[in-house]
Enzyme design. Structure first.
Site: not given
Length: 311
Positions: A68, A223-224, A226
């Site tokens: 990251y 992706f909770p 989307g």
């Protein structure tokens, strides 16, 4: 009535979403995914302040990775948190930074690369042991896929991860983007958590969710809500979600997060942001109450075939 000790952090702050369990530790069910902190690369002080605000809000579970921001995010976490904060830091391996590339990552699936990635995370975070390290498999999308010598059996990878755990460099092993078969093959190694793409609209992995519950493995969806990836639906665009948000006087994102918390008790969330107001809104989703009628309407929303969308 006395307050349940597990519902608050050691500093006495209520844990957003209540208390969950991860790698033998009690943590807030609403945590923080640190990936978006790389957007604050030009304002390191703001990144540190955002993490400090997360602690003030009761968050004590933070998800990160050396790749990251090519080490920037880990360095900010190292600066922001001290031992007294008792924040459970979870990192991941399976990819390395590739600055300048279209996707600034390259696969790093081979056992020696996994070991090197753990060492990079230890150095960047300034830790002697990373409490949990997720093995990011490249079997499924979106993003990177394993090819050539990067196609490695999960058993060979877990042999390295287990050795690192035995050496005390990591506390527990998690899996990310894993198939059901991969999870079953990994169970003998002792798995603390699974991170897969999962949301109200993408419930392909319901059987894996149940398996994790039976094995006392935390389910940590990415992706909770989307994703912007083509073909992935957005929870916040779903009519039933928007109707619930209007009824409850909250945002569609908060409804999507609250549904996940209600759906299964072993779900832990790690929504990410670089904005303090968005952080507060995500945290507040942990207190949102979905009545039975609202929950039934959300449960009735059909799941989209995520694996087909990913290709």
């Amino acid at each position: 009535m006395p307050v349940d000790a597990a519902s608050t952090t050691p500093n006495g702050v209520p844990r957003p979403g209540g208390a969950g369990r991860l790698a033998g530790r009690t943590v807030s069910r609403v945590g923080f995914g640190a990936m978006q902190l790389e957007r604050l690369h030009a304002d390191r002080a703001a990144a540190v302040a955002l993490l400090r605000r997360a602690v003030d809000l009761g968050i004590d579970h933070v998800d990160t990775a050396h790749f990251y921001g090519n080490g920037f995010v880990n360095a900010v976490i190292r600066e922001a948190f001290g031992p007294r904060d008792e924040v459970l830091v979870v990192s991941k391996v399976g990819a390395d930074p590739d600055p300048g590339a279209r996707i600034p990552l390259r696969p790093a699936q081979r056992p020696e690369q996994l070991r090197a990635s753990v060492e990079a995370n230890l150095a960047g975070l300034g830790l002697e042991q990373i409490p949990v390290v997720n093995l990011r498999r490249l079997d499924t999308g979106p993003g990177l896929r394993a090819e050539g010598d990067q196609v490695v059996a999960i058993e060979d990878q877990l042999a390295t991860m287990t050795a690192l755990r035995d050496e005390g460099k990591i506390g527990a092993i998690g899996l990310s983007s894993v198939t059901a078969d991969g999870l079953r093959r990994a169970l003998p190694a002792g798995i603390a958590c699974v991170q897969n793409a999962y949301s109200l609209l993408a419930r392909d992995d319901e059987d894996m969710l149940a398996l994790c519950a039976a094995e006392q493995i935390a389910w940590v969806p990415f992706f909770p809500l989307g994703s912007a990836f083509p073909g992935l639906p957005k929870v916040t665009d779903e009519p039933a979600v928007r109707a619930a948000a209007e009824s409850l006087d909250c945002t569609p994102a908060q409804v999507g997060l609250a549904w996940l918390l209600r759906h299964a008790p072993h779900v832990l969330l790690i929504p990410g942001t670089a904005d303090p107001d968005h952080l507060a809104a995500n945290t507040a989703a942990g207190s949102l109450v979905l009545d039975e009628a609202t929950l039934a309407a959300l449960d009735a929303v059909p799941s989209r075939p995520l694996r087909m969308a990913l290709g």
